[in-house]
Design a protein around this motif. Sequence first.
Motif, short mmCIF file in Angstrom:
data_model
loop_
_atom_site.label_atom_id
_atom_site.label_comp_id
_atom_site.label_asym_id
_atom_site.label_seq_id
_atom_site.Cartn_x
_atom_site.Cartn_y
_atom_site.Cartn_z
N ILE A 132 0.84 -1.21 0.00
CA ILE A 132 0.00 0.00 0.00
C ILE A 132 0.87 1.26 0.00
CG2 ILE A 132 -1.74 1.29 1.30
CD1 ILE A 132 -2.69 -1.46 2.39
N MET A 133 1.90 1.25 0.83
CA MET A 133 2.84 2.38 0.93
C MET A 133 4.22 1.84 1.26
SD MET A 133 0.74 5.07 3.34
CE MET A 133 -0.79 5.87 2.81
N ASP A 134 5.26 2.44 0.66
CA ASP A 134 6.63 2.09 1.03
C ASP A 134 7.07 2.79 2.31
OD1 ASP A 134 7.10 0.38 -1.09
OD2 ASP A 134 7.80 1.99 -2.41
N HIS A 135 6.53 4.00 2.54
CA HIS A 135 6.95 4.81 3.70
C HIS A 135 5.71 5.31 4.43
CE1 HIS A 135 10.83 4.59 1.80
NE2 HIS A 135 10.44 5.29 0.76
N PRO A 136 5.02 4.40 5.15
CA PRO A 136 3.72 4.77 5.73
C PRO A 136 3.78 5.58 7.00
CG PRO A 136 4.24 2.48 6.21
CD PRO A 136 5.33 2.97 5.31
N PHE A 137 4.98 5.86 7.53
CA PHE A 137 5.10 6.49 8.85
C PHE A 137 5.93 7.77 8.78
CE2 PHE A 137 7.42 7.17 12.86
CZ PHE A 137 6.35 7.25 13.74
N ALA A 138 5.61 8.73 9.66
CA ALA A 138 6.46 9.90 9.85
C ALA A 138 6.27 10.45 11.25
CB ALA A 138 6.15 10.98 8.83
N MET A 139 7.34 11.04 11.76
CA MET A 139 7.31 11.82 12.98
C MET A 139 8.18 13.06 12.75
SD MET A 139 9.68 9.20 15.26
CE MET A 139 8.73 9.50 16.73
N ASN A 140 8.11 14.02 13.66
CA ASN A 140 8.89 15.25 13.50
C ASN A 140 10.32 14.99 13.97
OD1 ASN A 140 6.59 16.57 12.61
ND2 ASN A 140 6.05 17.23 14.67
N SER A 141 11.13 14.41 13.09
CA SER A 141 12.46 13.94 13.46
C SER A 141 13.57 14.78 12.85
CB SER A 141 12.62 12.47 13.04
OG SER A 141 12.11 12.25 11.73
N LYS A 142 13.28 16.04 12.52
CA LYS A 142 14.30 16.91 11.96
C LYS A 142 15.44 17.11 12.96
CE LYS A 142 15.01 21.50 9.94
NZ LYS A 142 14.36 22.76 9.51
N THR A 143 16.68 16.98 12.47
CA THR A 143 17.84 17.18 13.33
C THR A 143 17.73 18.54 14.02
OG1 THR A 143 19.23 15.82 11.90
CG2 THR A 143 20.35 17.36 13.36
N GLY A 144 17.97 18.54 15.33
CA GLY A 144 17.81 19.75 16.13
C GLY A 144 16.69 19.57 17.14
N TRP A 145 15.94 20.63 17.40
CA TRP A 145 14.96 20.61 18.47
C TRP A 145 13.94 19.49 18.31
CZ3 TRP A 145 9.89 20.74 19.81
CH2 TRP A 145 9.59 21.08 21.14
N ASN A 146 13.45 19.28 17.09
CA ASN A 146 12.42 18.25 16.87
C ASN A 146 12.94 16.86 17.24
OD1 ASN A 146 9.91 19.48 15.33
ND2 ASN A 146 11.72 20.49 14.50
N LEU A 147 14.14 16.52 16.80
CA LEU A 147 14.69 15.20 17.08
C LEU A 147 14.90 15.02 18.59
CD1 LEU A 147 15.82 12.52 16.06
CD2 LEU A 147 18.02 13.65 15.68
N GLY A 148 15.40 16.06 19.25
CA GLY A 148 15.55 15.98 20.70
C GLY A 148 14.23 15.73 21.39
#
Length: 415
Positions: free
Chosen positions: A175-191
């Motif tokens: 259905i999807m190759d990449h069905p998930f996401a979170m706010n994982s941008k390097t910096g404040w979001n990843l922390g």
Amino acid sequence: MGNMKTLRLATLGTAFAALTATTAMASCPIESGSIRILSNEFGALRAVNAAAAECAADGVEVTLNQTTEHRDLQVAALTPTPAEYTSAVVANSSIVPLMNNGLIRPLDDLIAEYAPDLPKLNQVSVGGNVMAIAFMANAQHLYVRTDILEEVGKEIPTTYEEVLDALAAIKDAGIMDHPFAMNSKTGWNLGEEFINMYLGHGGSFFKDGTAEVSINNETGIKTLEMMAALNEYANPDFLTFDSNATGALWESGELAIAYMWGSRGGGILDEEGSTPEIVAATKLVAAPTVDGGDRPASTLWWDGFTISKNISDEDAAATFRAMVHGIGPATVEANQKEAVWLSPAYTPGAAAEGVAATAQAGAAPYPMLPYMGLLHTALGNELSAFLQGQESAEQALADVEAAYSEAAKEQGFLQ
């Protein structure tokens, strides 16, 4: 160790029962003074700032800087005399450096004069003084596509282990190759993602009663391993994902499960930027537990406004009155879906369900310690190498502890 700060706000789990108080609106229009607001940039804050600006009569200067970089700007901007901004809109974590540096003023006198009926729910007290006015609640939690879960025969997940099981089924079904996401941008979001997951695992960040960090342990390793397992189902660009990116991916139909801020729910559930099918199948639910724990892997937040210390009393009064007007019933009634408002004018709807469920399930508030920001920064800067497969979890956590300890010594929290 520095001066320990304790912040108190009525617990968000009880906030929804407390929204029956009445709020006195500060009088408008404002005839004199200058109003200069620094804030994050999303729908609810745009609405508050616009309403605050409406309060200014002709000849009253209004400046709005609405930017996702607000945290990086605020200390330098409020340090001069006069400060560049008369108000900084903050959250649990971003108020701490302003207090540590003595850059915001107590609000008790302004409340007494201009908003005597302001509910206690909205008053953030620090050491006996009100230092901020909270006007919305927030937390990160799951967004799910119920149609896709039904297609693979999965229930809405309540644990991260169930999230991984559902993601595997979605990918295996093609259905999807990449069905998930979170706010994982390097910096404040990843922390922030590490902090949420670590608390879900029952972790403690510091040795009891000290500023000495303690995350390079089994709990820290489990936390990183779960983050890596989830991001196996994310686009390879996941270290660039902030709220704008994950929200756009959701609205374009590229995700089945995401972990995002509740404050984005109104924009995702509206009729703009997506399709009726995606909106109808989108459900906002509590943040999951992890590793057999009973506490959601999330943190509870509030957003609120402060008033700068290094400005004239006239500008302080003008700004306070404008901001109280900005968070008033008219703003809340016109923007019901934009936030979980801490206001009697708010009627919780579908966009609030995830935050409410996460609060009621017992999520912890973001740790309000004067040195927590230093650890948050170190986490955001040092964890990407592990998530890219360039070093072990133990090495990444050792790097975090070293970076934090150096910064904490520089600021006097450690010897």
